[in-house]
Design a protein around this motif. Structure first.
Motif, PDB file in Angstrom:
ATOM      1  N   GLY A  90     -17.894  19.053 -26.624  1.00 33.40           N
ATOM      2  CA  GLY A  90     -19.309  18.872 -25.963  1.00 33.40           C
ATOM      3  C   GLY A  90     -19.582  17.681 -25.316  1.00 33.40           C
ATOM      4  N   VAL A  91     -18.721  16.693 -25.289  1.00 33.58           N
ATOM      5  CA  VAL A  91     -18.894  15.489 -24.400  1.00 33.58           C
ATOM      6  C   VAL A  91     -17.917  15.261 -23.271  1.00 33.58           C
ATOM      7  N   SER A  92     -18.573  15.237 -22.088  1.00 30.21           N
ATOM      8  CA  SER A  92     -17.833  14.922 -21.102  1.00 30.21           C
ATOM      9  C   SER A  92     -18.398  13.841 -20.192  1.00 30.21           C
ATOM     10  N   VAL A  93     -17.258  13.504 -19.489  1.00 27.67           N
ATOM     11  CA  VAL A  93     -17.479  12.345 -18.529  1.00 27.67           C
ATOM     12  C   VAL A  93     -18.628  12.529 -17.403  1.00 27.67           C
ATOM     13  N   LEU A 135     -28.829   9.701  -6.805  1.00 28.92           N
ATOM     14  CA  LEU A 135     -27.364   9.254  -6.808  1.00 28.92           C
ATOM     15  C   LEU A 135     -27.606   7.688  -7.326  1.00 28.92           C
ATOM     16  N   VAL A 136     -28.462   6.834  -6.963  1.00 28.56           N
ATOM     17  CA  VAL A 136     -28.464   5.703  -7.618  1.00 28.56           C
ATOM     18  C   VAL A 136     -29.038   5.653  -9.043  1.00 28.56           C
ATOM     19  N   LYS A 137     -29.724   6.402  -9.445  1.00 27.13           N
ATOM     20  CA  LYS A 137     -29.982   6.814 -10.724  1.00 27.13           C
ATOM     21  C   LYS A 137     -28.972   7.191 -11.703  1.00 27.13           C
ATOM     22  N   GLU A 138     -28.145   8.190 -11.200  1.00 26.47           N
ATOM     23  CA  GLU A 138     -26.975   8.704 -11.720  1.00 26.47           C
ATOM     24  C   GLU A 138     -26.020   7.726 -12.049  1.00 26.47           C
ATOM     25  N   ILE A 139     -25.486   6.859 -10.960  1.00 26.25           N
ATOM     26  CA  ILE A 139     -24.435   6.193 -11.119  1.00 26.25           C
ATOM     27  C   ILE A 139     -25.054   4.775 -11.940  1.00 26.25           C
ATOM     28  N   TYR A 140     -26.167   4.489 -12.067  1.00 25.83           N
ATOM     29  CA  TYR A 140     -26.691   3.475 -12.915  1.00 25.83           C
ATOM     30  C   TYR A 140     -26.525   3.785 -14.228  1.00 25.83           C
ATOM     31  N   ASN A 141     -26.854   5.284 -14.637  1.00 18.24           N
ATOM     32  CA  ASN A 141     -26.838   5.691 -16.097  1.00 18.24           C
ATOM     33  C   ASN A 141     -25.630   5.762 -16.655  1.00 18.24           C
ATOM     34  N   ALA A 142     -24.720   6.440 -15.608  1.00 19.93           N
ATOM     35  CA  ALA A 142     -22.984   6.420 -16.152  1.00 19.93           C
ATOM     36  C   ALA A 142     -22.613   5.235 -16.233  1.00 19.93           C
ATOM     37  N   SER A 187     -24.001   2.401 -16.909  1.00 21.34           N
ATOM     38  CA  SER A 187     -24.589   1.781 -18.402  1.00 21.34           C
ATOM     39  C   SER A 187     -24.157   2.383 -19.613  1.00 21.34           C
ATOM     40  N   GLU A 188     -24.161   3.727 -19.709  1.00 16.87           N
ATOM     41  CA  GLU A 188     -23.836   4.482 -20.747  1.00 16.87           C
ATOM     42  C   GLU A 188     -22.060   4.682 -21.072  1.00 16.87           C
ATOM     43  N   TRP A 189     -21.341   4.833 -19.709  1.00 18.46           N
ATOM     44  CA  TRP A 189     -19.927   5.212 -19.995  1.00 18.46           C
ATOM     45  C   TRP A 189     -19.150   3.899 -19.385  1.00 18.46           C
ATOM     46  N   GLY A 190     -19.475   3.381 -18.382  1.00 16.47           N
ATOM     47  CA  GLY A 190     -18.723   2.554 -18.049  1.00 16.47           C
ATOM     48  C   GLY A 190     -17.913   2.879 -16.659  1.00 16.47           C
ATOM     49  N   PHE A 191     -17.987   4.364 -16.227  1.00 12.50           N
ATOM     50  CA  PHE A 191     -17.083   4.845 -15.370  1.00 12.50           C
ATOM     51  C   PHE A 191     -17.742   6.457 -15.295  1.00 12.50           C
TER      52      PHE A 191
END
Length: 161
Positions: free
Chosen positions: A38-41, A53-60, A62-66
């Motif tokens: 249930g967890v995906s990149v 796009l900016v918000k999604e990149i920032y969140n990814a 911040s939370e995942w690193g990629f």
């Protein structure tokens, strides 16, 4: 100065074990983990509006690193061609690759190299690479780009469009 290339070390007939200078301390080695159901990149589409796009990149980041990028307009066929010319370059005899060797000690960073930067534990990376600028056009030095494979320049420039 003769540089010991990773690919040359690994290709020797008596290569049985990674040389000590490349072995990372235990605390830096990744552990095998089980995938979490249930967890995906994060997958980000370039078709989104700029603000999203900016918000999604920032969140990814911040939370995942990629993240995985889609809708970038680069065809799978072109990506495969790029992989192939890279593999063809690195499969050449060592002497051929050395024609394009960089020399950071003289300020020549573009070309074929081996990452020899040591970390705090005096370990070096297990990496050979080929680096050159693709942009801006005034900084591109085609003299350092490989002649073999013959399609290297064409494929790389197509990818850079």
């Amino acid at each position: 100065m003769q540089i010991e290339r990773v690919q040359a070390i690994a290709g020797t007939a008596n290569f049985k074990q990674l040389p000590e200078k490349f072995i990372r301390p235990a605390h830096e080695r990744p552990e095998n983990t089980k995938p979490l159901e249930g967890v995906s990149v994060p997958v980000i589409s370039l078709s989104e509006s700029h603000d999203i796009l900016v918000k999604e990149i920032y969140n990814a980041c911040s939370e995942w690193g990629f993240f995985l990028l889609k809708d970038h307009g680069i065809s799978p066929g072109l990506i495969e061609k790029l992989w192939k010319v890279g593999i063809e370059f690195f499969n050449q005899p060592q002497e051929e690759k050395e024609k394009y060797a960089n020399d950071p000690s003289t300020g020549k960073f573009e070309g074929y190299g081996t990452k020899m930067t040591k970390n705090l534990d005096e370990k070096v990376e297990w990496v050979d690479y080929f680096f050159h600028l693709m942009s801006p056009p005034t900084r591109v030095n085609h003299q350092i780009w490989p002649q073999t494979p013959s399609s290297y320049r064409e494929v790389t420039e197509e990818y850079n469009k």
